[in-house]
Design an enzyme around this catalytic site. Structure first.
Site, PDB file in Angstrom:
ATOM      1  N   SER A  70      32.998  48.594  46.695  1.00  0.00           N
ATOM      2  CA  SER A  70      32.476  47.542  47.575  1.00  0.00           C
ATOM      3  C   SER A  70      32.203  48.095  48.960  1.00  0.00           C
ATOM      4  O   SER A  70      32.917  48.990  49.443  1.00  0.00           O
ATOM      5  CB  SER A  70      33.484  46.394  47.681  1.00  0.00           C
ATOM      6  OG  SER A  70      33.092  45.471  48.673  1.00  0.00           O
TER       7      SER A  70
ATOM      8  N   TYR B 232      41.277  43.104  50.136  1.00  0.00           N
ATOM      9  CA  TYR B 232      40.281  43.399  49.096  1.00  0.00           C
ATOM     10  C   TYR B 232      39.642  44.760  49.347  1.00  0.00           C
ATOM     11  O   TYR B 232      39.609  45.626  48.463  1.00  0.00           O
ATOM     12  CB  TYR B 232      39.215  42.305  49.064  1.00  0.00           C
ATOM     13  CG  TYR B 232      38.015  42.646  48.228  1.00  0.00           C
ATOM     14  CD1 TYR B 232      38.124  42.799  46.841  1.00  0.00           C
ATOM     15  CD2 TYR B 232      36.749  42.810  48.805  1.00  0.00           C
ATOM     16  CE1 TYR B 232      37.015  43.123  46.065  1.00  0.00           C
ATOM     17  CE2 TYR B 232      35.648  43.131  48.043  1.00  0.00           C
ATOM     18  CZ  TYR B 232      35.779  43.290  46.675  1.00  0.00           C
ATOM     19  OH  TYR B 232      34.678  43.611  45.905  1.00  0.00           O
TER      20      TYR B 232
ATOM     21  N   LYS C 136      40.147  48.360  47.198  1.00  0.00           N
ATOM     22  CA  LYS C 136      38.999  49.110  46.676  1.00  0.00           C
ATOM     23  C   LYS C 136      39.016  50.544  47.205  1.00  0.00           C
ATOM     24  O   LYS C 136      38.763  51.505  46.461  1.00  0.00           O
ATOM     25  CB  LYS C 136      37.697  48.422  47.066  1.00  0.00           C
ATOM     26  CG  LYS C 136      37.369  47.167  46.274  1.00  0.00           C
ATOM     27  CD  LYS C 136      36.930  47.482  44.857  1.00  0.00           C
ATOM     28  CE  LYS C 136      36.360  46.266  44.155  1.00  0.00           C
ATOM     29  NZ  LYS C 136      35.945  46.557  42.757  1.00  0.00           N
TER      30      LYS C 136
END
Length: 255
Positions: free
Chosen positions: A130, A154, A158
């Site tokens: 991402s 998040y 990642k």
């Protein structure tokens, strides 16, 4: 060219479109893995229906990617040559509330998958990462040299998964063992199959609390949500709301 491809998170939005792209391309033996904690069984059934109509093989296994030994057995059973790893939670707002879920379902699961691949002798990986790994960059466009400074769990999860993959590739190289990986970073995916065969089927609780813009708009039209809220009022734009770029899901999976 590889033939036997395993797609994790295949009952979800992006991975299901990737699996469909493989079916449309033909010549691939596709295995879809999903624990259905958030993905839809209806998406799997639709993929199987489309694969059957196209005369292409598509196998489904309901399994948590973090279950290392079961994943290794599946990789061997299906003679997998390439893993395309999409599975994992994907809501920035939710990651601020439940960070442990994100490190478990992104970072830990990726490490377990690497171990399973090593055990099964699978040497090719594409990881769905991402642009959230870059955080809030100050220079554009973003390049490979842009510092990765995630601002939420998040993005941090990642990035840690990326770091684990890079370290694993280097370790295998030192051992003289072939292993290659690609890290695909993107953001703000929207749309659906242009032929209307599949699309987002996101009816889980997280999508209700942290909806994507198209889903929220649909919900308002269907009377499932009272209004469409635009978050943010202090961005350097005409009305203070955020300006975002989007990528269509079919453009992403074609890449």
């Amino acid at each position: 060219r590889v033939t036997n491809v395993l797609v994790t998170g295949g009952a979800g939005f992006i991975a299901s479109h990737f699996a469909l792209m493989l079916v449309d391309s033909g010549g691939f033996n596709v295995t879809v893995v999903d624990d259905l904690s958030r993905g839809s069984i209806h998406t799997i059934l639709r993929l199987q229906e489309l694969a059957k109509a196209a005369g292409q093989p598509l196998h489904f296994a309901q399994l948590d990617v973090a279950r290392q030994f079961e994943m290794a057995a599946l990789l061997r059973e299906r003679a997998v040559e390439l893993v395309v790893h999409f599975s994992g939670n994907a809501y920035v707002g939710e990651s601020m509330v439940r960070p442990e879920d994100y490190f478990q379902n992104i970072t830990v699961s990726t490490v377990a998958l690497l171990r399973a691949m090593g055990s099964a002798g699978v040497s090719k990986l594409i990881f769905s990462s991402s642009c959230a790994t870059f955080g809030s960059p100050t220079q554009f466009p973003i390049t490979e040299q842009t510092p990765q400074r995630p601002t939420n769990p998040y993005g941090a999860a990642k990035l840690q998964a990326e770091q684990a993959i890079i370290a694993y590739v280097k370790a295998r190289k030192r051992e003289g063992v072939a292993f290659s990986a690609a890290l695909l970073r993107y953001f703000n995916v929207v749309g659906a199959d242009p032929r209307g065969r599949i699309g987002p089927h996101l009816r889980h609780e997280a999508n209700k609390l942290y909806p994507r813009i198209v889903d929220a708009a649909y919900d308002v039209v269907l009377g499932l949500r009272p209004e469409l809220r635009v978050m943010g009022s202090s961005y350097p734009t005409k009305d203070g709301s955020a300006a975002r770029d989007y990528i269509h899901v079919t453009d992403l999976v074609d890449a």
